[in-house]
Design an enzyme around this catalytic site. Structure first.
Site, PDB file in Angstrom:
ATOM      1  N   GLY A   1       0.874  -1.171   0.000  1.00 33.20           N
ATOM      2  CA  GLY A   1       0.000   0.000   0.000  1.00 33.20           C
ATOM      3  C   GLY A   1       0.904   1.212   0.000  1.00 33.20           C
ATOM      4  O   GLY A   1       2.008   1.159   0.553  1.00 33.20           O
TER       5      GLY A   1
ATOM      6  N   ASN B   1       4.251   1.170   2.063  1.00 27.97           N
ATOM      7  CA  ASN B   1       5.530   1.019   1.356  1.00 27.97           C
ATOM      8  C   ASN B   1       6.502   2.112   1.795  1.00 27.97           C
ATOM      9  O   ASN B   1       7.674   1.850   2.081  1.00 27.97           O
ATOM     10  CB  ASN B   1       5.321   1.112  -0.152  1.00 27.97           C
ATOM     11  CG  ASN B   1       4.376   0.054  -0.688  1.00 27.97           C
ATOM     12  OD1 ASN B   1       4.235  -1.020  -0.095  1.00 27.97           O
ATOM     13  ND2 ASN B   1       3.743   0.343  -1.807  1.00 27.97           N
TER      14      ASN B   1
ATOM     15  N   TYR C   1      -8.498  -4.248  -7.719  1.00 28.60           N
ATOM     16  CA  TYR C   1      -8.707  -4.006  -6.290  1.00 28.60           C
ATOM     17  C   TYR C   1      -9.995  -4.653  -5.765  1.00 28.60           C
ATOM     18  O   TYR C   1     -11.014  -4.700  -6.455  1.00 28.60           O
ATOM     19  CB  TYR C   1      -8.816  -2.499  -6.019  1.00 28.60           C
ATOM     20  CG  TYR C   1      -7.530  -1.741  -6.174  1.00 28.60           C
ATOM     21  CD1 TYR C   1      -6.590  -1.712  -5.147  1.00 28.60           C
ATOM     22  CD2 TYR C   1      -7.254  -1.034  -7.339  1.00 28.60           C
ATOM     23  CE1 TYR C   1      -5.408  -1.010  -5.281  1.00 28.60           C
ATOM     24  CE2 TYR C   1      -6.072  -0.327  -7.486  1.00 28.60           C
ATOM     25  CZ  TYR C   1      -5.155  -0.321  -6.455  1.00 28.60           C
ATOM     26  OH  TYR C   1      -3.983   0.381  -6.588  1.00 28.60           O
TER      27      TYR C   1
ATOM     28  N   LYS D   1       7.887  14.327  -9.175  1.00 30.72           N
ATOM     29  CA  LYS D   1       8.453  13.075  -9.673  1.00 30.72           C
ATOM     30  C   LYS D   1       7.968  12.846 -11.105  1.00 30.72           C
ATOM     31  O   LYS D   1       6.779  12.959 -11.384  1.00 30.72           O
ATOM     32  CB  LYS D   1       8.026  11.915  -8.770  1.00 30.72           C
ATOM     33  CG  LYS D   1       8.528  12.034  -7.335  1.00 30.72           C
ATOM     34  CD  LYS D   1       7.966  10.941  -6.447  1.00 30.72           C
ATOM     35  CE  LYS D   1       6.538  11.217  -6.035  1.00 30.72           C
ATOM     36  NZ  LYS D   1       6.008  10.216  -5.070  1.00 30.72           N
ATOM     37  N   ARG D   2       8.893  12.461 -11.987  1.00 29.89           N
ATOM     38  CA  ARG D   2       8.552  12.321 -13.403  1.00 29.89           C
ATOM     39  C   ARG D   2       9.072  11.004 -13.984  1.00 29.89           C
ATOM     40  O   ARG D   2       9.527  10.951 -15.119  1.00 29.89           O
ATOM     41  CB  ARG D   2       9.101  13.502 -14.195  1.00 29.89           C
ATOM     42  CG  ARG D   2       8.631  14.870 -13.682  1.00 29.89           C
ATOM     43  CD  ARG D   2       8.972  15.987 -14.644  1.00 29.89           C
ATOM     44  NE  ARG D   2      10.414  16.080 -14.851  1.00 29.89           N
ATOM     45  CZ  ARG D   2      10.978  16.766 -15.845  1.00 29.89           C
ATOM     46  NH1 ARG D   2      10.221  17.397 -16.724  1.00 29.89           N
ATOM     47  NH2 ARG D   2      12.302  16.823 -15.951  1.00 29.89           N
TER      48      ARG D   2
ATOM     49  N   ASN E   1      -0.595  10.942  -5.076  1.00 33.25           N
ATOM     50  CA  ASN E   1      -1.183   9.641  -5.426  1.00 33.25           C
ATOM     51  C   ASN E   1      -2.686   9.680  -5.719  1.00 33.25           C
ATOM     52  O   ASN E   1      -3.502   9.213  -4.919  1.00 33.25           O
ATOM     53  CB  ASN E   1      -0.894   8.615  -4.328  1.00 33.25           C
ATOM     54  CG  ASN E   1       0.469   7.987  -4.486  1.00 33.25           C
ATOM     55  OD1 ASN E   1       1.155   8.199  -5.479  1.00 33.25           O
ATOM     56  ND2 ASN E   1       0.891   7.227  -3.489  1.00 33.25           N
ATOM     57  N   TYR E   2      -3.050  10.193  -6.863  1.00 36.94           N
ATOM     58  CA  TYR E   2      -4.455  10.282  -7.276  1.00 36.94           C
ATOM     59  C   TYR E   2      -4.864   9.018  -8.015  1.00 36.94           C
ATOM     60  O   TYR E   2      -4.240   8.640  -9.007  1.00 36.94           O
ATOM     61  CB  TYR E   2      -4.660  11.504  -8.168  1.00 36.94           C
ATOM     62  CG  TYR E   2      -6.020  11.560  -8.838  1.00 36.94           C
ATOM     63  CD1 TYR E   2      -7.186  11.609  -8.079  1.00 36.94           C
ATOM     64  CD2 TYR E   2      -6.133  11.568 -10.231  1.00 36.94           C
ATOM     65  CE1 TYR E   2      -8.431  11.659  -8.685  1.00 36.94           C
ATOM     66  CE2 TYR E   2      -7.367  11.625 -10.847  1.00 36.94           C
ATOM     67  CZ  TYR E   2      -8.512  11.664 -10.073  1.00 36.94           C
ATOM     68  OH  TYR E   2      -9.741  11.711 -10.674  1.00 36.94           O
TER      69      TYR E   2
ATOM     70  N   ASP F   1       6.706   5.553  -4.150  1.00 33.54           N
ATOM     71  CA  ASP F   1       6.681   5.458  -2.686  1.00 33.54           C
ATOM     72  C   ASP F   1       8.096   5.382  -2.120  1.00 33.54           C
ATOM     73  O   ASP F   1       8.414   6.012  -1.111  1.00 33.54           O
ATOM     74  CB  ASP F   1       5.899   4.217  -2.244  1.00 33.54           C
ATOM     75  CG  ASP F   1       4.502   4.155  -2.835  1.00 33.54           C
ATOM     76  OD1 ASP F   1       3.925   5.225  -3.101  1.00 33.54           O
ATOM     77  OD2 ASP F   1       3.998   3.038  -3.033  1.00 33.54           O
TER      78      ASP F   1
END
Length: 304
Positions: free
Chosen positions: A32, A36, A105, A231-232, A171-172, A264
């Protein structure tokens, strides 16, 4: 960023993870996004900080195994609720030839949805502002629900009043929200309290439709967020911190096996470095290095 031996609480959900192998078999573990990050943060800090995980689990054998594993990693269990008759969520990872992953999920009845709404949550909520760092994500916002988000905001206000650092990973995940408008409203409700925003460019574009990195930084500048990390993936990460900009190249790897937990792990290593006195550029280098190792191993958590 904070105290000499910081206390960090990460808030969110850990699920049962099923990793699909090439032959169709399944390897079971746990993962998760914030969990993480908690594991990698605890490994990076060692005895220079303490890491607690804040969540709700069931009273089943999978929940028992989760707690046993966290204890081995040095993660504190004092903020973990165990709800009778409930279960943790479950997800399956399927990866393609390039290492990109697809998630399936099963989490609608997961215990974490009541994390902040049970009677046992009151002392946990009261204790959270006493930590040096509070860390949560966009997935946290989704799974704790509207009532839980209200409790979280109250906690963030008190935590900031006491001098705690608030860290947010965007985190979308669209499937977790009834609408994009609901997600935007939830994010807007917490972002004013965030001091370190760890963003993934694809998620920012999906949620807000930002045209480019400059638009992302402009939006967070309006919010007054002091430190923003973008972050990319395999490209350089971009950082804006206290008016200074940084461009830090990613670590290249020959073969990507599984990108699960790449972001993460980057976030955990970045935060650990900053807490230990590293500059934003040094923290990003640490983040890239750990992420480069994680993506060469199947699953969210690589062996210690």
């Amino acid at each position: 960023m904070t105290a000499s031996k910081p206390r960090i609480a990460l808030i969110g959900e850990c699920m049962i993870e099923l990793q699909e192998r090439a032959d169709g078999s399944l390897q079971q573990s746990f993962g998760g996004d914030t969990l993480n990050a908690a594991v990698y943060l605890a490994r990076a800090l060692g005895d220079k900080g303490s890491v607690d995980y804040v969540t709700a689990l069931g009273d089943d054998s999978f929940s028992d195994a989760m707690c046993q594993g966290w204890a081995v990693e040095g993660i504190g269990l004092g903020m973990v609720q165990r709800l009778p008759g409930r279960l943790p969520g479950l997800y399956c990872i399927q990866t393609d030839a390039a290492g990109e992953r697809r998630f399936l999920y099963w989490r609608n009845e997961a215990a974490v949805r009541e994390c902040f709404t049970t009677p046992a949550a009151a002392p946990i909520l009261a204790a959270l502002p006493g930590y040096d760092v509070l860390y949560f994500s966009g997935i946290t916002l989704a799974v704790i629900g509207e009532q839980g988000r209200r409790k979280l905001i109250e906690t963030l206000i008190e935590a900031r009043r006491r001098g705690a650092q608030v860290v947010f990973d965007n985190n979308y995940r669209a499937r977790l929200w009834p609408s994009i408008e609901a997600a935007r409203a939830a994010y807007r409700s917490v972002l004013p309290y965030v001091e370190l925003a760890l963003l993934t460019v694809d998620d920012e574009q999906a949620l807000y439709g930002h045209a480019d990195s400059e638009a992302v930084f402009a939006a967070y500048a309006q919010l007054g967020t002091p430190e923003v990390v973008l972050k990319r993936g395999a490209e350089a990460c971009l950082i804006c911190c206290d008016g200074r900009s940084y461009d830090v190249p990613a670590q290249r790897v020959e073969r990507v096996v599984d990108t699960t937990a790449a972001g993460d792990s980057f976030s955990a290593a970045y935060l650990a470095s900053r807490l230990l006195g590293g500059s934003p550029a040094e923290a990003a280098e640490a983040g890239h290095l750990l992420a480069s190792r994680v993506i060469q191993v199947p699953g969210a958590l690589i062996p210690r």
